[in-house]
Design a protein around this motif. Structure first.
Motif, PDB file in Angstrom:
ATOM      1  N   GLU A  97     -24.462  16.605   9.290  1.00  0.00           N
ATOM      2  CA  GLU A  97     -23.986  15.338   9.833  1.00  0.00           C
ATOM      3  C   GLU A  97     -25.086  14.285   9.706  1.00  0.00           C
ATOM      4  OE1 GLU A  97     -22.033  15.442  13.699  1.00  0.00           O
ATOM      5  OE2 GLU A  97     -22.087  17.638  13.640  1.00  0.00           O
ATOM      6  N   THR A 111     -22.982  10.052   3.331  1.00  0.00           N
ATOM      7  CA  THR A 111     -21.683  10.596   2.911  1.00  0.00           C
ATOM      8  C   THR A 111     -21.470  10.504   1.407  1.00  0.00           C
ATOM      9  OG1 THR A 111     -20.728   8.438   3.484  1.00  0.00           O
ATOM     10  CG2 THR A 111     -20.501  10.201   5.107  1.00  0.00           C
ATOM     11  N   THR A 117     -17.731  10.753  -2.655  1.00  0.00           N
ATOM     12  CA  THR A 117     -17.961  10.473  -1.239  1.00  0.00           C
ATOM     13  C   THR A 117     -17.087  11.361  -0.360  1.00  0.00           C
ATOM     14  OG1 THR A 117     -16.265   8.747  -1.209  1.00  0.00           O
ATOM     15  CG2 THR A 117     -18.509   8.058  -1.710  1.00  0.00           C
ATOM     16  N   LEU A 118     -17.447  11.365   0.918  1.00  0.00           N
ATOM     17  CA  LEU A 118     -16.619  11.995   1.935  1.00  0.00           C
ATOM     18  C   LEU A 118     -15.775  10.939   2.626  1.00  0.00           C
ATOM     19  CD1 LEU A 118     -19.266  14.289   3.682  1.00  0.00           C
ATOM     20  CD2 LEU A 118     -17.616  14.965   1.936  1.00  0.00           C
ATOM     21  N   ALA A 121     -15.662   7.975   5.700  1.00  0.00           N
ATOM     22  CA  ALA A 121     -17.100   7.752   5.621  1.00  0.00           C
ATOM     23  C   ALA A 121     -17.624   6.984   6.830  1.00  0.00           C
ATOM     24  CB  ALA A 121     -17.440   7.026   4.322  1.00  0.00           C
ATOM     25  N   ILE A 124     -17.842   9.302   9.868  1.00  0.00           N
ATOM     26  CA  ILE A 124     -18.868  10.340   9.726  1.00  0.00           C
ATOM     27  C   ILE A 124     -20.257   9.747   9.919  1.00  0.00           C
ATOM     28  CG2 ILE A 124     -19.884  12.026   8.138  1.00  0.00           C
ATOM     29  CD1 ILE A 124     -17.075  12.184   6.802  1.00  0.00           C
ATOM     30  N   ASN A 125     -20.471   8.538   9.386  1.00  0.00           N
ATOM     31  CA  ASN A 125     -21.789   7.913   9.473  1.00  0.00           C
ATOM     32  C   ASN A 125     -22.091   7.326  10.848  1.00  0.00           C
ATOM     33  OD1 ASN A 125     -22.988   8.247   6.857  1.00  0.00           O
ATOM     34  ND2 ASN A 125     -21.433   6.862   6.049  1.00  0.00           N
TER      35      ASN A 125
END
Length: 568
Positions: A97, A111, A117-118, A121, A124-125
């Motif tokens: 993470e 990410t 990419t995830l 994003a 997650i960030n």
């Protein structure tokens, strides 16, 4: 019991899916999915009790030492997972993470980049599912209970009361803030506590973060939390979190944080993003429970270790793999022409320009990491993360150098083309991993746990960094003796060292020779189960740069956030 029906890999959609569809592709029942909104979820640990449905080939992605020119290890990891999925392979991605410190500091988001990419994003960030906040809170609960025991002069049986001058447990915050490295708490009236010097660590460096990353489940989590040593009593005895009575409440705070998070790549493949210890000041790996879930579910589990192979890679093998009882099938070493040229002496402003002399010199740096891979007995694929202005001549130079070493170098264009740009890398990695089915690499470690702490540290420095030896300060010598006297001498070593060099001096790029590593302090992380050796000027609380990334972050009227990623 729910029957999970999965599509053939060749029929899977290329693009983001609903989170339950992602879980189904992972082979996880909806009963074990705990949605956090529409596109992220927690996976109940009960999912780990089901039989394995995949071959569980572990692929470790690492890199050369980072430079300001960039390497793109996470982008390459995501692109590799996308490429494998396009080839019809059952691939699971396991990443750490992101921490808000780097997001708003130098690095930006964690990410991936471009088309590798995830998603989601932004989530997650930023706060994601709240894991890092829960870890900060659990850490600071213990801090508060330690100070409360000092305030009331609580006695812990034969050990006596806590000596406020010998408290080693600080506080934690998920933000780069150099002003909190050294603080004084308890000022004011007598009712405001016992005045003493204290410190803040960034949450990614907290022992609680390391414990969450290494725990096998709630019971193991509580045992590990209870073993945390917070300082000494007036009699000189170690005081633990269990002594203070904090472990159970800390475990309750971490009830959800220990569960792995499920998200996806931008092309729809499953990604388990869980725990976030830094690799320069902690052990740099995603969680054990996420990795185990990936190994149960996938034929290929792609996971990365933070920073260069000398830091995250070594710790992944010597700490995490030793703890889990697993070992990778293949190592992917990520490099860029720009970074190699910087290790060959090119300044960052000219690293993108053609410079075959600097590139050839920089290949010596890559060569040292390849030597370390040979030491560990790991097959290697070198992934060249390609930039648009890379020249064919310089790419061919790297190909030829790797061919002379008997190592395959593959160009990856995941940033520009997503999974399609990583097909060749995916084929190469799958082939290398498949070839080990008959005889997987045998686990090999840099040191034996029974060796003295100083010997273990020296072996890491000589074998992985190429140092002549290690200089221990008087304080580090005392730390080592104290840890061994407490019965913790048999733990692995977690080196806290600059990520920018193989040495402990950030400016020594390339492949340094004739150098010593200086260890100034050794901290016991009894709950995590390792000892942290601090070298050079390494700080467990980073600072912001002159122009932090936070200056570019903005919430748009659409609800999207701009500026979380570099060059955004």
């Amino acid at each position: 019991m729910e029957v999970i029906v999965t599509l053939p890999q060749s029929a899977l959609p290329i693009g983001p899916q609903g989170i339950f569809d992602v879980a189904r592709e992972l082979g996880v029942s909806e009963d074990h999915v705990e949605p956090y909104g529409r596109n992220k979820a927690k996976i109940d640990l009960a999912a780990l009790a089901r039989p394995a449905s995949g071959a569980g080939r572990l692929v470790l992605v690492s890199a050369i030492n980072p430079t300001p020119a960039g390497e793109g290890k996470t982008t390459t990891s995501i692109g590799l997972a996308m490429g494998m999925r396009r080839l019809g392979k059952r691939a699971v991605l396991c990443l750490r993470e992101p921490s808000l410190g780097p997001v708003f500091g130098v690095k930006g988001g964690g990410t991936g980049g471009g088309r590798a990419t995830l998603v989601p994003a932004d989530d997650i960030n930023l706060h994601f599912t709240g894991d890092i906040h829960a870890i900060s809170t659990a850490h600071n609960l213990l801090s508060a209970m330690v100070d409360n025991a000092c305030h009331f002069n609580t006695s812990f049986g034969d050990k006596g009361a806590i000596d406020p001058r010998q408290v080693t447990w600080g506080r934690a915050l998920d933000m780069n803030d150099r002003a909190l490295r050294n603080v004084v708490v308890g000022l004011g009236r007598k009712a405001d506590g016992v005045p003493r010097q204290d410190r803040f660590d960034i949450t990614a460096a907290s022992e609680v973060m390391a414990i969450v990353a290494l725990a096998e489940g709630p019971e193991d989590l509580e045992r590990r939390l209870g073993r945390i040593v917070i300082g000494q009593s007036t009699s000189g005895a170690p005081i633990t979190a269990a002594d203070v009575g904090a472990a159970s409440a800390m475990t309750a705070l971490l009830r959800d944080a220990i569960k792995p998070n499920l998200v996806q790549t931008d092309e729809g493949g499953p990604a388990l993003v869980h725990a976030g210890p830094f690799a320069n000041i902690a052990h740099g790996c995603s969680s054990v429970v996420a990795t185990r879930l990936g190994l149960l579910s996938g034929d290929y589990v792609i996971t990365e270790a933070g920073f260069g192979f000398d830091l995250g890679g070594e710790k992944f093998l010597d700490i995490k793999c030793r703890t889990m009882g697993v070992f990778p099938r293949v190592l992917v070493l990520v490099a860029t022409l720009r970074a190699l040229k910087m290790h060959g002496g090119a300044p960052v402003k000219r690293a993108a320009e053609p410079d075959e002399k600097a590139l050839e010199a920089g290949l010596a740096h890559l060569d040292k990491h390849l030597d370390s891979a040979v030491f560990f007995g790991l097959p290697v694929v070198v992934a060249i993360n390609v930039f648009p202005n890379d020249t064919q001549e310089e790419l061919a130079l790297v190909d030829a150098a790797m061919k002379r070493r008997g190592v395959r170098a593959v160009r990856c264009e995941g940033f520009m083309r997503g999974g399609e740009g990583a097909l060749e890398l995916a084929e190469a990695v799958a082939t290398a991993a498949d070839a080990t089915d008959g005889a997987p690499p045998a686990p090999r470690f840099t040191y034996e746990l029974a060796e003295p702490l100083r010997d273990k540290i020296t072996k890491i420095a000589r074998t992985i960094y190429g140092a002549d030896g290690v200089t221990f300060t008087a304080a580090a010598e005392r730390d080592a003796r104290r840890i061994e006297e407490l019965g913790h001498g048999g733990v692995p070593i977690c080196m806290a060292k600059t990520q920018l060099s193989l040495s402990d001096e950030p400016t020594l790029v390339g492949r340094p020779t004739n150098f010593q590593v200086t260890v100034r302090e050794i901290r016991l992380s009894a709950g995590a189960g390792f000892a942290v050796a601090l070298t050079g000027d390494m700080m467990t609380m980073p600072g912001l740069p002159r122009e932090p990334s936070a200056l570019r972050v903005k919430l748009l009227p659409t609800g999207k956030i701009r500026g979380l990623m570099q060059n955004d």
